[in-house]
Design a protein around this motif. Sequence first.
Motif: not given
Length: 219
Positions: A106-119
Amino acid sequence: MKCNICQGTEFRPGFGGRLTFGIAPTCTTCGSSERHRAVFDLFSDLRSIAKSWRVLQFAPDRSVDKTWFAAYDFSIYGGHNSYDMMNTGLGDGDFDLILSNHVLEHVADDTAAIAEMLRVVGPRGRVVFTVPAPLYRLKTSDWGFADPAKNEHHRDYGADFAGEIARRFPDLHVLLVIGRDPVTGLADHVFLLSRDGQTIDEMVPFWQRRAIPMVYLHP
């Protein structure tokens, strides 16, 4: 058949009358579906090490019991802690585990979402998620918008997704664990991510004891 979450024994069809292998998949007592019970089965093995974890769950469901953890919080879209998965505003290392089931599509940019969660989980934290049926197709298809005809999904994930994560994040450790719903027998693919290999390694023996299938992708 018995629900491993609430011990219920009565089930109803899923959304739109859906059956799984001819079996009604939704527990009438707790409302759990296949993915919830599969993830619950895997995490119930980890309770001895998870009791010190601070956990954030996007779109909370019955896949974990909050009493298993030192601290538990959740995010509901448009409600409690309505965090943007791509930019939560949380601090580095605020949580030890971020968990989501059927949210990433459901997230527009899954790469950004994964990077944010890892942070947010920091260098030794864990990100765990499931997505719908990633082995039903060979390649991920991303059409670039929330399609109302597909339940507002931005994409359908394919069998290439685990490799794609490793390609986008070459220093990341990715463990794919095959969970299984004890009611319908349906397999679900649970992705575990961490910047630290030892963080992943400490979970592996708990599933090896039960011969849970796993695929480990190193950097």
